[in-house]
Design an enzyme around this catalytic site. Structure first.
Site: not given
Ligand SMILES: NC(=O)c1ccc[n+]([C@@H]2O[C@H](COP(=O)([O-])OP(=O)(O)OC[C@H]3O[C@@H](n4cnc5c(N)ncnc54)[C@H](O)[C@@H]3O)[C@@H](O)[C@H]2O)c1
Length: 290
Positions: A63, A156, A192
């Site tokens: 976590d 966020y 994404v």
């Molecule tokens: N998807 C988008 O459009 C987008 C855009 C900009 C930034 N982001 C950032 O990209 C990063 C990855 O997110 P994603 O889009 O791949 O989403 P996702 O939900 O597919 O993956 C996020 C991962 O983080 C894990 N997670 C969540 N809480 C956690 C915790 N407390 N401890 C450890 N792991 C934890 C989840 O289990 C998951 O595997 C994030 O930081 C998100 O803010 C995403």
């Protein structure tokens, strides 16, 4: 870094979305991979899939909001592979949406705990380790939300602005500490296609009862509701995560600091900077074709 072959990568949030794609990409580059994630099933599946390709991988329950979990990830990585070289501080959640004043303390704590403290703890844990051997790279996952301030997503936005400035600060500090071998990349993705829309699957205490937008009007026609619908559509049609992983892979090798995934946000970010310089009130950011 000149080569990734034989080095070790730690990826927080490595069980899903972009983190999963980073883990796969680094494994294909010949790296050993540590998948650190809070979700047991997808984490185990990621490790099994990577091992099935012939690459070395371990999974560690983590976590990222807890400092001690980062220490456990580092210890497991060193135990398995000897050292860590690339650290992707990527785990994150979409957080709660609504007017800033209506969001609960718990909404704020959850988002800042994972998105911002997760990166702070990661830097405090892994950078001293990288400095012991002088060959490493830190990749932080910020967001376009680290450069813009759309309404109805304050926790966020705050978390991602925090990650952007923390990454920039770290970059300056490492440059001035005489340790040329440690690079930093601040990844700022646009939309994404990942599982971020269901982030509250990992929220401590489970999904909150309130599912309707909390902006005083409620319902899909409210400002918050329309905002959520637009974001949902943009993410569902977003860039494939493996394409972002290719960019991250290249940024580590070329030591690129700012890493954006598309150009449609260049104009709103430039406009924001111009508004600040000219002391103008902010306009709402929206992606634009260049
Ligand atoms: N998807 C988008 O459009 C987008 C855009 C900009 C930034 N982001 C950032 O990209 C990063 C990855 O997110 P994603 O889009 O791949 O989403 P996702 O939900 O597919 O993956 C996020 C991962 O983080 C894990 N997670 C969540 N809480 C956690 C915790 N407390 N401890 C450890 N792991 C934890 C989840 O289990 C998951 O595997 C994030 O930081 C998100 O803010 C995403």
């Amino acid at each position: 870094m000149e080569t990734l072959e034989g080095r070790t990568a730690v990826v927080t949030g490595g069980a899903s979305g972009m983190g999963r794609a980073f883990a796969d990409r680094f494994a294909r580059a010949g790296m050993r991979v540590v998948v650190a994630d809070i979700e047991d099933g997808p984490r185990d599946a990621a490790v099994a899939d990577i091992r099935a390709t012939g690459a070395e991988a371990i999974g560690v329950r983590c976590d990222v909001a807890r400092a001690e979990d980062h220490e456990a990830v580092l210890a497991a990585a060193v135990d398995a592979f000897g050292a860590v070289n690339v650290v992707c501080l990527n785990a994150g959640v979409g957080g709660a949406n609504g007017p800033s004043w209506q969001l609960s303390v718990d909404d704020w704590s959850w988002t800042l705990g994972v998105n911002l403290w997760g990166v702070i703890h990661g830097i405090r844990t892994f950078v001293p380790h990288l400095l012991t051997h002088g060959d490493g790279h830190v990749v932080t996952t910020a967001s376009i939300a680290g450069h813009t301030s759309s309404p109805w997503g304050a926790p966020y936005n705050v978390s991602k602005h925090g990650v952007a400035t923390l990454s920039e600060t770290l970059f300056h500090e490492l440059k001035r500490s005489g340790t040329a071998g440690i690079g930093v990349t601040c990844l700022c993705p646009g939309f994404v296609a990942t599982n971020i829309l269901s982030s509250d699957r990992n929220r401590p205490g489970g999904r909150p009862e309130r599912s309707a937008p909390a902006d005083g009007e409620g319902g899909r026609d409210s400002g918050t509701g329309r905002f959520i619908d637009v974001v949902k559509r943009m993410i569902e049609n977003g860039k494939p995560a493996p394409e972002v992983a290719d960019l991250v892979h290249d940024a580590v090798l070329t030591d690129q600091f700012w890493l954006f995934t598309d150009e449609v946000w260049d104009e709103p970010i430039a406009r924001r900077h111009a508004e600040i310089a000219q002391r103008l009130p902010p306009t709402v950011p929206a992606p634009r074709r260049p």
